[in-house]
Motif scaffolding. Sequence first.
Motif, PDB file in Angstrom:
ATOM      1  N   UNK A  88       0.736  -0.692  -0.326  1.00  0.00           N
ATOM      2  CA  UNK A  88       0.239   0.121  -0.322  1.00  0.00           C
ATOM      3  C   UNK A  88       1.093   1.601   0.021  1.00  0.00           C
ATOM      4  N   UNK A  89       1.857   1.448   0.656  1.00  0.00           N
ATOM      5  CA  UNK A  89       2.852   2.307   1.248  1.00  0.00           C
ATOM      6  C   UNK A  89       3.302   2.753  -0.586  1.00  0.00           C
ATOM      7  N   UNK A  90       3.625   1.853  -1.261  1.00  0.00           N
ATOM      8  CA  UNK A  90       4.632   1.483  -2.556  1.00  0.00           C
ATOM      9  C   UNK A  90       3.617   1.524  -3.456  1.00  0.00           C
ATOM     10  N   UNK A  91       2.171   1.493  -3.976  1.00  0.00           N
ATOM     11  CA  UNK A  91       1.414   2.218  -3.975  1.00  0.00           C
ATOM     12  C   UNK A  91       1.386   3.288  -4.274  1.00  0.00           C
ATOM     13  N   UNK A  92       1.600   4.050  -3.322  1.00  0.00           N
ATOM     14  CA  UNK A  92       0.292   5.550  -2.511  1.00  0.00           C
ATOM     15  C   UNK A  92       2.237   6.331  -3.214  1.00  0.00           C
ATOM     16  N   UNK A  93       3.142   6.362  -2.601  1.00  0.00           N
ATOM     17  CA  UNK A  93       3.972   6.378  -3.372  1.00  0.00           C
ATOM     18  C   UNK A  93       4.285   6.489  -4.695  1.00  0.00           C
ATOM     19  N   UNK A  94       3.786   5.778  -5.538  1.00  0.00           N
ATOM     20  CA  UNK A  94       4.407   6.149  -7.192  1.00  0.00           C
ATOM     21  C   UNK A  94       2.978   6.790  -7.019  1.00  0.00           C
ATOM     22  N   UNK A  95       2.109   7.348  -7.030  1.00  0.00           N
ATOM     23  CA  UNK A  95       0.758   7.589  -7.036  1.00  0.00           C
ATOM     24  C   UNK A  95       1.098   9.458  -6.887  1.00  0.00           C
ATOM     25  N   UNK A  96       2.168   9.328  -6.305  1.00  0.00           N
ATOM     26  CA  UNK A  96       1.906  10.726  -5.940  1.00  0.00           C
ATOM     27  C   UNK A  96       3.169  11.929  -6.565  1.00  0.00           C
ATOM     28  N   UNK A  97       3.363  10.951  -6.964  1.00  0.00           N
ATOM     29  CA  UNK A  97       4.385  11.767  -8.690  1.00  0.00           C
ATOM     30  C   UNK A  97       4.444  11.127  -9.942  1.00  0.00           C
ATOM     31  N   UNK A  98       5.111  12.190 -10.976  1.00  0.00           N
ATOM     32  CA  UNK A  98       5.021  11.788 -12.413  1.00  0.00           C
ATOM     33  C   UNK A  98       5.532  12.865 -12.730  1.00  0.00           C
ATOM     34  N   UNK A  99       6.646  12.470 -13.861  1.00  0.00           N
ATOM     35  CA  UNK A  99       7.460  11.914 -14.577  1.00  0.00           C
ATOM     36  C   UNK A  99       7.384  13.036 -15.584  1.00  0.00           C
ATOM     37  N   UNK A 100       8.093  13.850 -16.472  1.00  0.00           N
ATOM     38  CA  UNK A 100       8.408  14.378 -17.414  1.00  0.00           C
ATOM     39  C   UNK A 100       9.278  13.665 -18.545  1.00  0.00           C
ATOM     40  N   UNK A 101       9.188  13.157 -19.086  1.00  0.00           N
ATOM     41  CA  UNK A 101      10.678  12.730 -20.124  1.00  0.00           C
ATOM     42  C   UNK A 101      11.785  13.719 -20.383  1.00  0.00           C
ATOM     43  N   UNK A 102      12.222  14.894 -20.470  1.00  0.00           N
ATOM     44  CA  UNK A 102      12.930  15.737 -20.594  1.00  0.00           C
ATOM     45  C   UNK A 102      12.875  16.671 -20.405  1.00  0.00           C
ATOM     46  N   UNK A 103      13.395  18.129 -20.465  1.00  0.00           N
ATOM     47  CA  UNK A 103      13.523  18.960 -19.297  1.00  0.00           C
ATOM     48  C   UNK A 103      12.040  19.865 -19.809  1.00  0.00           C
ATOM     49  N   UNK A 104      11.190  20.152 -18.689  1.00  0.00           N
ATOM     50  CA  UNK A 104       9.895  20.917 -18.751  1.00  0.00           C
ATOM     51  C   UNK A 104       9.856  22.199 -18.665  1.00  0.00           C
ATOM     52  N   UNK A 105       9.553  22.471 -20.076  1.00  0.00           N
ATOM     53  CA  UNK A 105       8.817  24.246 -20.536  1.00  0.00           C
ATOM     54  C   UNK A 105       7.773  24.342 -20.102  1.00  0.00           C
ATOM     55  N   UNK A 106       7.974  26.110 -19.661  1.00  0.00           N
ATOM     56  CA  UNK A 106       6.546  25.919 -18.930  1.00  0.00           C
ATOM     57  C   UNK A 106       6.270  27.548 -19.658  1.00  0.00           C
ATOM     58  N   UNK A 107       4.610  27.377 -20.123  1.00  0.00           N
ATOM     59  CA  UNK A 107       4.394  29.239 -20.215  1.00  0.00           C
ATOM     60  C   UNK A 107       3.523  29.688 -18.884  1.00  0.00           C
ATOM     61  N   UNK A 108       3.028  29.239 -18.036  1.00  0.00           N
ATOM     62  CA  UNK A 108       3.535  30.049 -16.631  1.00  0.00           C
ATOM     63  C   UNK A 108       4.088  29.260 -15.137  1.00  0.00           C
ATOM     64  N   UNK A 109       3.834  30.382 -14.177  1.00  0.00           N
ATOM     65  CA  UNK A 109       4.560  29.877 -12.587  1.00  0.00           C
ATOM     66  C   UNK A 109       4.165  30.618 -11.652  1.00  0.00           C
ATOM     67  N   UNK A 110       3.955  29.996 -10.852  1.00  0.00           N
ATOM     68  CA  UNK A 110       3.257  30.368  -9.378  1.00  0.00           C
ATOM     69  C   UNK A 110       4.537  30.412  -8.074  1.00  0.00           C
ATOM     70  N   UNK A 111       5.094  31.007  -7.655  1.00  0.00           N
ATOM     71  CA  UNK A 111       6.025  30.783  -6.624  1.00  0.00           C
ATOM     72  C   UNK A 111       5.377  31.280  -5.684  1.00  0.00           C
ATOM     73  N   UNK A 112       5.482  30.519  -4.193  1.00  0.00           N
ATOM     74  CA  UNK A 112       5.037  29.679  -3.143  1.00  0.00           C
ATOM     75  C   UNK A 112       6.250  29.479  -2.454  1.00  0.00           C
TER      76      UNK A 112
END
Length: 158
Positions: free
Chosen positions: A111-135
């Motif tokens: 269950x912990x492995x499943x939760x951990x896996x579902x928390x994050x997602x990866x983007x293959x490469x460097x992610x360019x963004x059009x908008x960003x907010x900083x907190x």
Amino acid sequence: MAYSKVSIPTEVYHFTQKQNLEQILSDRRIRRFGDTECWFCRSPEDMLRYMEMTVMNEGKKYIAPDRTVKRYPKFEPENYVMLRIVPAKWEDKWYQWNQELPANASPEALQQAKEFSELKLGYRGDLRFSQVEVFEMTEVMGIAPTQEQDTTFPNLTM
């Protein structure tokens, strides 16, 4: 460890050290550095839970992108920011890394492995963004800032 494709998100969350922020904003991208992907969460709540399971565990071992075993240092929230990012392109390069455990793993470990896996997602490469907010991470975590803490970037929108 198995990867699976995930749907393209409309926004993602990323945390980084403040010392990286100027370069990220200048480049308008999150770089993957030594890894295949750069990593994100779908919500601030997922990000905080992910951090609880990783960087907030001072002394806990982890495998670095260069495949060496390291230990998490003390987490200092005032040294970090969380970014809300809108990707610049809708590219189908998003994956989830699914932890694999031995067949005899306990139900709790599975269950912990499943939760951990579902928390994050990866983007293959460097992610360019059009908008960003900083907190400020202290703000996200509900920690009242002290006078020594730098609050230069609260809610910056590009």
